[in-house]
Design an enzyme around this catalytic site. Structure first.
Site, PDB file in Angstrom:
ATOM      1  N   SER A  95       0.448  -1.469   0.330  1.00  0.00           N
ATOM      2  CA  SER A  95       0.203  -0.136   0.260  1.00  0.00           C
ATOM      3  C   SER A  95       0.696   1.311   0.124  1.00  0.00           C
ATOM      4  CB  SER A  95      -1.340  -0.021   1.574  1.00  0.00           C
ATOM      5  OG  SER A  95      -2.085   1.163   0.840  1.00  0.00           O
ATOM      6  N   ASP A 100      -0.177  -4.208  -3.900  1.00  0.00           N
ATOM      7  CA  ASP A 100      -1.680  -3.127  -4.404  1.00  0.00           C
ATOM      8  C   ASP A 100      -1.186  -1.856  -3.311  1.00  0.00           C
ATOM      9  OD1 ASP A 100      -4.047  -3.496  -4.950  1.00  0.00           O
ATOM     10  OD2 ASP A 100      -4.697  -3.253  -2.918  1.00  0.00           O
ATOM     11  N   HIS A 144      -7.530  -5.449  -0.235  1.00  0.00           N
ATOM     12  CA  HIS A 144      -6.636  -4.909  -0.210  1.00  0.00           C
ATOM     13  C   HIS A 144      -5.482  -5.762   0.272  1.00  0.00           C
ATOM     14  CE1 HIS A 144      -4.596  -1.130  -0.520  1.00  0.00           C
ATOM     15  NE2 HIS A 144      -4.851  -1.097   0.639  1.00  0.00           N
TER      16      HIS A 144
END
Length: 473
Positions: A163, A187, A257
């Site tokens: 992330s 991600d 996610h």
């Protein structure tokens, strides 16, 4: 014993001796564990660099304290893997931390460094956490500079960022003009980074090889290409096994996610490799246009995760050096899906439009099913149709095949689909015998079972076309 020693040596000397802990009593540094009140108040940035090697696999040392205990485990001649997490809205440690460390160490004796910036990432205001990413990158550069001064090399630096951590990794790579060995983005965060220029986010020029897994492009993740190869499991959006409604609580927001992390970890130890298919679009992949892996000989199509760098030379040499790869996964680890082509030669005089479901059964009774849920297929007389079927098991010996045809309509007449020849062929094992069946009638919404046979031209002619083939349409 110690009191006598103190009497003999004097109090001051005794205290100095007693304050030295043996190796077995070294302090084990833990990842910062915060909670919701911390998130409400917000946290100032404080970074721990927690080092694990096979010599201290269960007791991390904090390199940011610059002490001899920590640095005695750091061998700069080894590959060093930095793992950097992302935004932490509640302050709890990521659930995957211990697993990813141990799985990496099971592959080789790396320097595995957990970049713990939980103090800084923990806040209810995402913008505040994102604003600290460049500061974290500066701290990582300081450590890497120290490693380089001790004989380390940028080639041996591998950064795994989750992330916001993916963009932190990119910022570190920019500081070395893209000379570090590899960055894997899991991600990468989308909010505040979507649409930004390359200097403000992860980019394929940030390392000699950049691979990215996109698993939540319609919410928390980044949609477009960021690396030399960008993997899009299940199209990059909704992941199988993840909740579909907000009634499932926090899992609804984070499951897609986080799936990128679990897919990556699966590549380290699981028995099957997740094979991917470079393709211009997800739709082209779904209709089977991108299954030819011969262009990647002798390696075959790229695999996801840790071993993706085996395709580095081919991918980096492309112009432009960006590739999208699509694949499907099962809902749980090891996540592998096995692909088959299902080829039909229809016989109906009038076109039929609909969907096919196929089941395979082994002699031992194992069953695996695939619903070919791409756009409705049109079956026209004597025009071969190839559909892509995906199974969660790879049955070496298939004893029974079941087919069902449906138009998807709940009203109106029921149709039949007549097939001159069905052929089943493995994408991953092209040398395996293809299986066929001939002259099948599929009444709508009725499952039809049959025993397939190896495909040969003689089977086709004797079964369907008469002894001399003069009955063929």
């Amino acid at each position: 014993m110690l009191p006598r020693l103190c009497l003999g040596l004097g109090f001051l000397l005794c205290c100095q001796i007693c304050s030295v802990k043996p190796d077995s009593e070294e302090t084990c540094h833990e990842f910062t564990d915060l909670n919701l009140p911390d998130a409400i108040v917000g946290t100032d940035l404080h970074v721990q660099l927690l080092l694990y090697t096979r010599d201290n696999a269960n007791c991390s040392a904090d390199l940011n304290k610059d002490n001899t205990t920590a640095f005695k485990y750091l061998d700069v001649s080894r590959k060093t893997i930095f793992i950097t997490h992302g935004y932490r809205p509640t302050g709890s440690p990521p659930v995957w931390l211990d697993d990813i460390v141990q799985k990496l160490l099971s592959v080789d004796d790396f320097n595995v460094i957990l970049v713990d910036w939980n103090r800084g990432a923990t806040t209810l205001i995402y913008h505040n956490a994102a604003g600290k990413t460049r500061d974290v990158a500066e701290i990582l550069k300081s450590l890497i500079d120290k490693m380089l001064s001790q004989g380390g090399s940028l080639d041996s630096i591998y950064m795994i960022g989750v992330s916001l951590g993916a963009h932190i990794s990119g910022f570190v790579g920019k500081m070395y003009n893209g000379s570090i060995g590899r960055i894997t983005g899991l991600d990468p965060a989308g909010p505040l980074f979507n649409g930004k220029p390359p200097e403000e986010r992860l980019h394929h020029t940030d390392a000699k090889f950049v691979d990215v897994i996109h698993s939540d492009i319609d919410a928390l993740g980044y949609r477009e290409n960021l690396g030399h190869i960008d993997f899009y499991p299940n199209g990059g959006a909704d992941q199988p096994g993840c909740p579909k409604t907000i009634l499932s609580g926090s899992e609804y927001f984070k499951c897609d996610h986080q799936r990128s992390v679990f897919l990556y970890m699966s590549s380290l130890t699981e028995s099957c490799s997740v094979v991917t298919f470079p393709c211009d679009s997800h739709r082209d992949y779904r209709i089977g246009k991108c299954m030819d892996c011969h262009q990647f000989a002798p390696l075959g199509c790229p695999v996801l995760g840790f071993y993706a760098d085996k395709w580095k030379d081919y991918l980096v040499a492309k112009n432009p050096p960006v590739t999208k790869a699509f694949f499907d996964t099962a809902s749980a680890k090891p996540f592998c899906i096995f692909h088959y082509f299902l080829d039909f030669i229809p016989l109906n005089a009038s076109p039929r439009s609909g969907y096919i479901t196929i089941k395979l059964e082994s002699a031992s009774g194992n069953v695996t099913e695939s619903k070919l849920d791409q756009d409705a297929t049109t079956f026209e007389q004597n025009k071969e149709v190839s559909l892509l079927a995906k199974f969660d098991q790879d049955l070496e010996e298939i004893s029974k095949v079941s087919l069902m045809f449906t138009t998807g309509s709940v009203v109106g007449p029921k149709y039949k689909l007549r097939i001159l020849r069905m052929r089943l062929r493995s994408v991953f094992n092209p040398d395996r015998d293809m299986l066929c069946y001939y002259d099948i009638v599929l009444p709508e919404n009725v499952e039809i079972d049959f025993l397939p046979i190896p495909c040969t031209s003689s089977n086709f002619f004797s079964s369907c076309c008469g002894e001399n083939g003069d009955e063929c349409p």
